[in-house]
Enzyme design. Structure first.
Site, short mmCIF file in Angstrom:
data_model
loop_
_atom_site.label_atom_id
_atom_site.label_comp_id
_atom_site.label_asym_id
_atom_site.label_seq_id
_atom_site.Cartn_x
_atom_site.Cartn_y
_atom_site.Cartn_z
N ARG A 75 8.16 65.80 -51.08
CA ARG A 75 7.19 66.88 -51.17
C ARG A 75 6.20 66.88 -50.02
O ARG A 75 5.38 67.78 -49.90
CB ARG A 75 6.43 66.79 -52.50
CG ARG A 75 7.33 66.79 -53.73
CD ARG A 75 8.15 68.06 -53.83
NE ARG A 75 9.01 68.03 -55.01
CZ ARG A 75 10.03 68.84 -55.23
NH1 ARG A 75 10.34 69.76 -54.35
NH2 ARG A 75 10.76 68.74 -56.31
N ASP A 76 6.25 65.86 -49.19
CA ASP A 76 5.29 65.77 -48.09
C ASP A 76 5.32 66.99 -47.19
O ASP A 76 4.31 67.37 -46.60
CB ASP A 76 5.58 64.54 -47.22
CG ASP A 76 5.01 63.28 -47.85
OD1 ASP A 76 4.46 63.39 -48.95
OD2 ASP A 76 5.12 62.22 -47.24
N ILE A 77 6.50 67.60 -47.10
CA ILE A 77 6.60 68.70 -46.15
C ILE A 77 5.73 69.90 -46.54
O ILE A 77 5.42 70.74 -45.72
CB ILE A 77 8.07 69.16 -46.00
CG1 ILE A 77 8.71 69.34 -47.36
CG2 ILE A 77 8.84 68.16 -45.17
CD1 ILE A 77 10.16 69.82 -47.27
#
Lengths: 119, 484
Positions: A75-77
């Site tokens: 989910r970092d993106i």
């Protein structure tokens, strides 16, 4: 080399390498290194831990890894979508994935609905 | 928001020393040695305890009277040679790469017997700290096992032009018949495989006869004699099972050996123990009275404190005498002569190459030990120790066990070594000593770190003086040792 005299075989190897570098690089080449992304010490610089504002970013856990993050590393993106100056590795909100975050009105609640992008 | 800061210079990890009126640095990341001039010293002084941006560093160098162009060139040279680094934080340490998994075998140490006619009190194979478990195993190697060892060596020495066999024991000459047969077999087998072969052996000299000496000389077998010095020192620990000393027995045999073995250097290897620390006197006796070509010393390996262990005071005295002999070695070298103190010669060889070791030695890598039963082990010191076996000559090298041993022994795995400037040469020290002392072959030998650093510094200074005052000696030395 002008200031160093190589006196063993390993030093002579370095001497040869330096001579080659000198031949390859013009003497006027800029000696001040360019500013590069994530350059803060220690490099590469990754901000530590969670922050108060929920902005899943380039996070690592307290141990410097990704195993203990409060949410999946995939989910970092999200943090790079729209806001980031580092667009290459994230969904492109201008051309190809304009609706990627349309199901994610509130990141803290809806982050599970962010899906991976398969170009 | 990240604030972008200009990167700064810092010094690389090095050990500096002066010798023969010049300044030198030993660059730890490479094992390289450079003589440096006053300009380099000025940069290092500037960066002592602080970091400077390029602009600041150059400005300071210019303020001392250097032209801008000169200062830029100086900084660029140091940067390219990696004596200074530009950037943020310490650069990621450059670790010597592990050798490839299929690193070819170069040498085998054949323990032709685990039996010995002496009962030296400090023996690592039979003494209080032994790790061997020979019960129920063959006491003497058979010719079949020896042949299988030779075949394994040839098969595993892929791409090598030459291989080496060391004969070891127990007392090697208690199985001289086998040794003779192995040489005959190995000469033929290596010739058929298109490889050269050399031999050496270690012995206590008690069983040497003129016939054996002739054989060793004819076959160019290098000989190392384990002995501790003049009669009263030799007989302190190197005794027969009834307690009788061995000096009187070996003395005439050594004279025969040294007089008639003309094809290889004859070396003495001395074990230093409590009460046997008179290094200079031992050296003189072995070199001048008996005529050995080379004499090397090592402190005894012990686990916990034994009656014969060297304590800190003993080690200090040993090192002081090592330094005396090292000075003598240098005087000889400046005259172009060979001195014979092996401990200096060995270190100088490594400094000439600029070794940067991933592992302290070739054990388990290019070299392995073979027990009388044919078990493979990392080296002769692990012979017959079940917990360290690494395959068998009939079934080949156990790659999993070898990999485990080498992963443990890599200098990168030794935390304590990471801040030590002597690690390119030491790499944590002897695997066997580490196991006896700490129960782990991958443990750094912390009990001799200070000693290693002092000794490395001493040898670097010798190297520095020679590079200034008699560089030709170093070149000839490298040629003689096959390093050039």
């Amino acid at each position: 080399m002008k200031h160093l005299r190589a006196i063993n075989k390993k030093a002579q190897r370095i001497d040869e390498a330096v001579t080659q570098m000198e031949a390859a690089v013009s003497p006027d080449a800029d000696m001040e290194e360019d500013v590069v992304a994530l350059q803060q010490a220690p490099r590469p610089h990754v901000p530590m831990g969670c922050s108060l504002s929920f902005s899943p970013g380039w996070e690592v856990d307290a141990g410097g890894g990704t195993a203990g993050l409060c949410q999946p590393v995939e989910r970092d993106i999200y943090d790079c979508y729209v806001t980031c100056f580092w667009p290459v590795q994230v969904p492109d909100h201008v051309n190809y994935s304009p609706d990627w975050a349309s199901n994610c009105a509130t990141a803290t609640k809806d982050w599970r609905s962010l899906d991976l992008v398969f170009p | 928001m990240t604030v972008m800061q200009a990167p700064t210079y810092r010094r690389a990890e090095y050990h500096s020393f002066d010798a023969g009126g010049s300044d030198f640095v030993y660059l730890v990341s490479a094992g390289a040695i450079f003589e440096i001039d006053a300009d380099v010293r000025a940069v290092f002084d500037r960066l002592d305890g602080q970091e400077l941006t390029h602009a600041m560093l150059v400005r300071e160098l210019v303020s001392e009277g250097r032209a801008q162009e000169e200062a830029d060139g100086l900084v660029r040279e140091l940067r390219q040679a990696r004596l200074i680094h530009l950037g943020h934080g310490m650069p990621v340490a450059e670790v010597p790469q592990a050798p490839p998994a299929d690193f070819p075998l170069q040498a085998l140490v054949l323990n032709v017997t685990n039996q010995c006619n002496l009962a030296c009190t400090y023996c690592y194979e039979f003494g209080a700290d032994k790790i061997a478990t020979p019960a129920g195993k063959p006491k003497y190697m058979t010719l079949d096992t020896a042949k299988a060892s030779v075949d394994l060596l040839i098969a595993e020495a892929v791409g090598r032009k030459a291989v080496h066999i060391t004969f070891f024991g127990g007392e090697t000459l208690m199985n001289f018949k086998l040794l003779r047969d192995v040489v005959e077999y190995a000469n033929a087998a290596t010739a058929a495989a298109g490889k050269a072969i050399t031999y050496s052996l270690t012995t206590n000299a008690t069983l040497l006869t003129p016939e054996i000496v002739t054989f060793l000389s004819d076959n160019r077998v290098g000989v190392t004699v384990s002995m501790d010095g003049p009669p009263e020192l030799q007989d302190k620990h190197r005794v027969y099972k009834n307690g009788k000393g061995s000096y009187a027995v070996i003395e005439p045999r050594l004279r025969t050996l040294i007089a008639h073995h003309k094809t290889r250097a004859i070396t003495a290897r001395v074990t230093l123990t409590e009460g046997v620390t008179d290094v200079v006197r031992i050296f003189r006796h072995l070199k001048d009275d008996l005529g050995f070509h080379e004499v090397g010393f090592a402190p005894v390996t012990t686990g916990e404190e034994r009656a014969y262990s060297l304590d800190g005071n003993g080690m200090d005295s040993v090192l002081a005498q090592f330094n005396l002999l090292a000075e003598e070695w240098l005087e000889y070298a400046l005259r172009g002569e060979s001195h014979g103190f092996t401990n200096v010669s060995e270190t100088i060889s490594e400094l000439i190459s600029g070794v940067n070791k991933s592992h302290p030695c070739g054990a388990g890598l290019g070299l392995m030990g073979v027990s009388p039963s044919g078990d493979l082990s990392p080296c002769h010191r692990f012979t017959d120790a079940d917990t360290h076996s690494m395959g068998h000559v009939s079934s080949g090298i156990d790659r999993a066990k070898q990999g485990e041993f080498l992963a443990k022994g890599h200098v990168e795995a030794k935390y304590d070594c990471q801040s030590c400037w002597a690690r390119p040469l030491c790499a944590g020290g002897c695997h066997h000593e580490a196991f006896v002392r700490y129960g782990d072959t991958g443990h750094a030998n912390l009990h001799y770190c200070d000693w290693i650093r002092q000794w490395t510094d001493t040898c670097l200074r010798i190297y520095g003086v020679l590079s200034v005052r008699n560089p030709g000696f170093l070149e000839r030395f490298a040629e003689r040792k096959g390093l050039s």
